[in-house]
Design an enzyme around this catalytic site. Structure first.
Site, PDB file in Angstrom:
ATOM      1  N   ASP A 367      24.831   1.055 -17.542  1.00  0.00           N
ATOM      2  CA  ASP A 367      25.065   2.216 -16.935  1.00  0.00           C
ATOM      3  C   ASP A 367      23.896   2.830 -16.679  1.00  0.00           C
ATOM      4  O   ASP A 367      22.763   2.378 -17.371  1.00  0.00           O
ATOM      5  CB  ASP A 367      26.106   3.154 -17.948  1.00  0.00           C
ATOM      6  N   LYS A 368      23.852   3.928 -15.641  1.00  0.00           N
ATOM      7  CA  LYS A 368      22.368   4.353 -15.320  1.00  0.00           C
ATOM      8  C   LYS A 368      22.034   5.507 -16.286  1.00  0.00           C
ATOM      9  O   LYS A 368      21.357   5.397 -17.380  1.00  0.00           O
ATOM     10  CB  LYS A 368      22.178   4.948 -13.909  1.00  0.00           C
ATOM     11  N   THR A 517      26.646   3.020 -11.431  1.00  0.00           N
ATOM     12  CA  THR A 517      26.228   4.260 -11.472  1.00  0.00           C
ATOM     13  C   THR A 517      27.179   5.382 -10.893  1.00  0.00           C
ATOM     14  O   THR A 517      27.646   4.743  -9.948  1.00  0.00           O
ATOM     15  CB  THR A 517      24.703   4.686 -11.374  1.00  0.00           C
ATOM     16  N   GLY A 518      27.434   6.402 -11.208  1.00  0.00           N
ATOM     17  CA  GLY A 518      28.295   7.539 -10.324  1.00  0.00           C
ATOM     18  C   GLY A 518      27.431   8.222  -9.701  1.00  0.00           C
ATOM     19  O   GLY A 518      27.715   9.020  -8.812  1.00  0.00           O
ATOM     20  N   LYS A 545      34.428   1.540 -12.111  1.00  0.00           N
ATOM     21  CA  LYS A 545      33.469   0.774 -13.181  1.00  0.00           C
ATOM     22  C   LYS A 545      34.211  -0.277 -14.072  1.00  0.00           C
ATOM     23  O   LYS A 545      33.738  -1.439 -13.987  1.00  0.00           O
ATOM     24  CB  LYS A 545      33.040   1.715 -13.894  1.00  0.00           C
ATOM     25  N   ASP A 564      27.377   5.146 -21.831  1.00  0.00           N
ATOM     26  CA  ASP A 564      27.274   6.408 -22.821  1.00  0.00           C
ATOM     27  C   ASP A 564      28.197   7.420 -22.557  1.00  0.00           C
ATOM     28  O   ASP A 564      28.673   8.021 -23.389  1.00  0.00           O
ATOM     29  CB  ASP A 564      25.740   7.054 -22.873  1.00  0.00           C
ATOM     30  N   ASP A 568      32.342   5.899 -18.563  1.00  0.00           N
ATOM     31  CA  ASP A 568      32.103   4.395 -18.866  1.00  0.00           C
ATOM     32  C   ASP A 568      33.020   3.883 -19.716  1.00  0.00           C
ATOM     33  O   ASP A 568      32.973   2.601 -20.026  1.00  0.00           O
ATOM     34  CB  ASP A 568      30.774   4.103 -19.639  1.00  0.00           C
TER      35      ASP A 568
HETATM   36  P1  ADP Z   1      26.097   7.518 -14.486  1.00  0.00           P
HETATM   37  O1  ADP Z   1      27.272   6.630 -14.058  1.00  0.00           O
HETATM   38  O2  ADP Z   1      24.916   6.822 -14.090  1.00  0.00           O
HETATM   39  O3  ADP Z   1      26.054   7.615 -15.977  1.00  0.00           O
HETATM   40  P2  ADP Z   1      27.924   9.620 -13.997  1.00  0.00           P
HETATM   41  O4  ADP Z   1      28.958   8.929 -13.757  1.00  0.00           O
HETATM   42  O5  ADP Z   1      27.954  10.138 -15.593  1.00  0.00           O
HETATM   43  O6  ADP Z   1      26.325   9.141 -14.170  1.00  0.00           O
HETATM   44  O7  ADP Z   1      27.727  10.754 -13.157  1.00  0.00           O
HETATM   45  C1  ADP Z   1      28.115  10.486 -11.713  1.00  0.00           C
HETATM   46  C2  ADP Z   1      27.651  11.731 -10.932  1.00  0.00           C
HETATM   47  O8  ADP Z   1      28.712  12.525 -11.203  1.00  0.00           O
HETATM   48  C3  ADP Z   1      26.642  12.213 -11.368  1.00  0.00           C
HETATM   49  O9  ADP Z   1      25.360  11.730 -10.575  1.00  0.00           O
HETATM   50  C4  ADP Z   1      26.687  13.880 -10.832  1.00  0.00           C
HETATM   51  O10 ADP Z   1      26.642  13.765  -9.619  1.00  0.00           O
HETATM   52  C5  ADP Z   1      28.454  13.962 -10.872  1.00  0.00           C
HETATM   53  N1  ADP Z   1      28.678  14.766 -12.387  1.00  0.00           N
HETATM   54  C6  ADP Z   1      29.460  14.213 -13.301  1.00  0.00           C
HETATM   55  N2  ADP Z   1      29.440  15.198 -14.242  1.00  0.00           N
HETATM   56  C7  ADP Z   1      28.834  16.105 -13.801  1.00  0.00           C
HETATM   57  C8  ADP Z   1      28.573  17.591 -14.443  1.00  0.00           C
HETATM   58  N3  ADP Z   1      28.895  17.983 -15.682  1.00  0.00           N
HETATM   59  N4  ADP Z   1      27.693  18.196 -13.695  1.00  0.00           N
HETATM   60  C9  ADP Z   1      27.255  17.840 -12.593  1.00  0.00           C
HETATM   61  N5  ADP Z   1      27.522  16.919 -11.975  1.00  0.00           N
HETATM   62  C10 ADP Z   1      28.146  15.816 -12.577  1.00  0.00           C
HETATM   63 MG    MG Z   2      25.991   7.719 -18.389  1.00  0.00          MG
END
Ligand code: ADP
Ligand code: MG
Length: 686
Positions: A367-368, A517-518, A545, A564, A568
């Site tokens: 995950d990123k 990553t999201g 994912k 984390d 995920d």
């Molecule tokens: P990753 O997969 O890299 O861990 P996340 O999936 O947690 O990232 O988040 C993906 C995207 O969703 C973030 O880059 C953001 O744009 C958005 N996002 C998720 N939760 C929030 C939040 N609480 N506030 C703002 N943006 C959010």
């Molecule tokens: Mg994450």
């Protein structure tokens, strides 16, 4: 991985017929074995002195022999048999009740036969007595069990310490409406706590506001999340779903927190390794073989005209020497050492079978945010997209984000605090997992969301400023006020310095490293390029994912997922080896097979190295323990008698113990593997 969560009954290597996984009464059991051992050893001295054979050997006949000394011998031996042999006799009853005769049955049978026969000789039967052989055999058996229990106990202590290292704080709501972080142990009745999405309910409490669904599977076994709202009870240890709630505490934190720690350790210990099951089955078979060859030995020696006491001595020796003790310990001892080592390396193994699979790892999906990167966002730019001030964009956004557990949320809130902005109260908070969050703030509908979400809703945002920020690889989120995008906020995160080494080392081993990553594609590309990843997938929703994990699996690869966040969790469950960052959300930790307590991605390499080393040690021990029996049983049976080689039961016991000691020493050598891991990753022990 979930399908492997089968809990097995204790099988043939069960000691004392009691529950080994029982945890807290382990200490008293160890003390019990220790006491029985020392008492038996003390009584062994007079038994040796009084034994006719030893006296003959040392030429002490005249010194110690006295009228009726044989009855004193019988008395002492009876006591050692009953007191020292008690755990084995009890164990036999337990095993037979379960119709699983095992090591306890073998030991108990051997000592009973030796004792009853010797007693009969004292009382008039013609033959010879086996008393000193009997007591030394019991001594050695007690010692073996005592040592083994201690090493298992040491390992669970290390686990316990590790679980305590996991962050255990709660968010207490202060009178001002703000929240503060407090250690769970300092929570008391009457405190109001905010529970964000994906977090574990820190302690039992009544919901004062908000509603959400709670996963209480680990507490009640009910796998479907339960919806709860105001006035209902949230149970400590349950995982909060998509909403944020405030609860009022009714109990003291220390007690229930401790019970959660104990629970986690117990769960970690209950999962059995596959190799363990294999060893158990082998031990059961060996028991049958031992009983069979013992009986056969007796019959054959009698058949070819040897005396009964000679035949009996051979039988007892066979049963003693073929005790699957080394086999029974071959895996548990490695598991004990390995548990301790992994704990020292900051790894909490929640599922052993998955940990064993790690040695075959072929691909790792990272995950990123929060995993490869620090997950500590700083706000770099705020861009109003409508008639609204910069501070207002932050104020609306940060108000909403006080309820979120996401790293971006923390970044927004701390920026607002830095600027001294007053935040609004929030109601009906809900996670749009992997895309953002929404709530009602001061009566208006507020959302902070990803670019992907904005596009999905059909908004076209043409802002050169935002595009430029995007191109810089920054994470951009949008503020939606009553369904209208009114601002953009750019945040920057940094790649963990350890991530570089982690990826490099895994790639050296030929393991494919990818990122899920999201976040937006531009950000993902920047990070993936920096780290030299084999591949990346951006704007992936939580369900996707897991789908991606399955896709990589379908290419025939064994896949680890490391993450984390709330989003995920499904992928962690879908993967062959789910790894959670210790500083991550509770839901990720509960979904994972292994937790990296130090939150260091390099520890993935440690998992791999330790998993391989552990497996090799288990294999070596199993081969040794089995091969030993192939040689020892015929010898004990007296096959080499015509060449003058004959084993007494005590020598048999000594051989058996030696074999066990070798298995134990070999298991201990595993710690060399950990030093290797430590040297390579530059880690220090906790
Ligand atoms: P990753 O997969 O890299 O861990 P996340 O999936 O947690 O990232 O988040 C993906 C995207 O969703 C973030 O880059 C953001 O744009 C958005 N996002 C998720 N939760 C929030 C939040 N609480 N506030 C703002 N943006 C959010
Ligand atoms: Mg994450």
């Amino acid at each position: 991985m979930m399908s492997e969560h089968v809990h097995h009954d204790h099988q043939s290597v069960d000691h004392g017929g009691s529950d080994h996984a029982g945890g807290h009464d382990h200490g008293t059991m160890i003390a019990d074995f220790r006491r029985r051992f020392w008492v038996s050893v003390a009584l062994t001295v007079p038994v040796l002195i009084l034994s006719p054979m030893i006296q003959g050997l040392l030429g002490l006949r005249e010194v110690f022999a006295f009228q009726g000394s044989i009855y004193v011998l019988l008395l002492l031996a009876t006591f050692v048999f009953l007191y020292g042999g008690w755990p084995f006799l009890k164990g036999m009853v337990g095993e037979l009740a379960k119709r699983q005769p095992g090591m306890m049955t073998l030991i108990a049978l051997a000592i009973t036969v030796a004792f009853v026969y010797s007693a009969a000789v004292v009382l008039g039967l013609s033959g010879k007595v086996f008393f000193w052989e009997l007591v030394t055999l019991i001594d050695i058996m007690l010692l073996g069990h005592w040592i083994e229990m201690r090493s298992v106990m040491g390992a669970s202590g290390a686990l316990d310490a590790l679980v305590r290292l996991l962050p255990a704080t709660a968010h207490r709501v202060m009178d001002s409406g703000d929240t503060e972080e407090v250690p769970v142990t300092q929570i008391g009745p009457g405190d109001e706590l905010l529970v964000r999405p994906g977090e574990k309910v820190p302690i039992d409490g009544i919901i004062l506001s908000g509603q959400s669904s709670f996963n209480e599977a680990m507490l009640t076994g009910e796998s479907r999340p339960v919806r709860k709202g105001e006035g209902q009870e949230a149970i400590g240890g349950a995982i909060n779903g998509e909403g944020a709630v405030v609860i009022e505490v009714r109990k003291t934190g220390d007690q229930t927190y401790l019970s959660q720690v104990i629970d986690m350790v117990r769960q970690a210990q209950e999962t059995r390794s596959r190799t363990q099951d294999l060893a158990n089955r082998a031990a059961l078979w060996l028991t049958y073989i031992a009983l069979g060859s013992g009986g056969l030995t007796l019959v054959v020696w009698l058949g070819i005209g040897q005396g009964f006491s000679f035949a009996l001595e051979r039988m007892v020796t066979v049963m003693v020497i073929s005790c699957p003790h080394a086999l029974g310990l071959a895996v548990p001892l490695v598991v004990a050492v390995s548990t301790q080592l992994t704990a020292q390396n900051g790894l909490l193994i929640r599922d052993r079978a998955a940990f064993e699979r790690a040695r075959n790892l072929q691909a790792v999906l990272f995950d990123k945010t929060g995993t490869l990167t620090e997950g500590r966002f700083g706000v770099s730019d705020v861009v109003p997209l409508a008639e609204i001030g910069v501070d207002d964009v932050l104020m609306w956004g940060a108000s909403l984000e006080t309820q979120s557990e996401h790293p971006i949320a923390r970044g927004l809130v701390s920026e607002a605090k830095k600027r001294g902005l007053n935040l609004f109260p929030v109601a009906e908070f809900r996670n749009l997992t992997g895309q953002g969050a929404e709530a009602s703030v001061d009566g208006r509908r507020v959302r902070v969301v990803s670019p992907g979400y904005v596009r999905q809703q059909g908004f076209e945002i043409a802002s050169e400023v935002v595009e430029a920020l995007d191109a810089q690889g920054k994470t951009v989120v949008y503020l939606l006020l009553d369904d209208r995008p009114v601002g953009a906020i750019a945040l920057a995160d940094i790649v963990r310095p350890e991530s570089f080494a982690a990826v490099e080392r895994l790639k050296q081993l030929g393991i494919r490293c990818m990122m899920l990553t999201g976040d937006a594609t531009a950000v993902a590309r920047t990070v993936a390029g920096e780290l030299g990843l084999d591949d990346f997938f951006a704007e992936v929703l939580p369900g996707d994912k897991a789908e991606k994990v399955r896709e990589v699996q379908s290419r025939g690869l064994t896949v680890a997922m490391i993450g984390d966040g709330v989003n995920d969790a499904p992928a962690l469950i879908a993967s062959d080896l789910g790894i959670a960052i210790g500083a991550g959300t509770d839901v990720a930790i509960e979904s994972a097979d292994v937790v990296l307590v130090r939150s260091d991605p390099r520890d993935v390499f440690a998992i791999l190295a330790l998993s391989r080393a552990t497996y090799n040690k288990m294999l070596q021990n199993l081969i040794w323990a089995t091969a030993y029996n192939a040689v020892a049983i015929p010898l004990a049976a007296g096959v080499a008698y015509s060449w003058g080689v004959i084993l007494t039961p005590a020598i048999g016991a000594a051989f058996m113990s030696l074999s066990t000691v070798i298995v134990a020493i070999n298991a201990k050598l595993l710690s060399r593997a950990s030093r290797l891991v430590g040297a390579q990753t530059g880690m220090s022990s906790i």
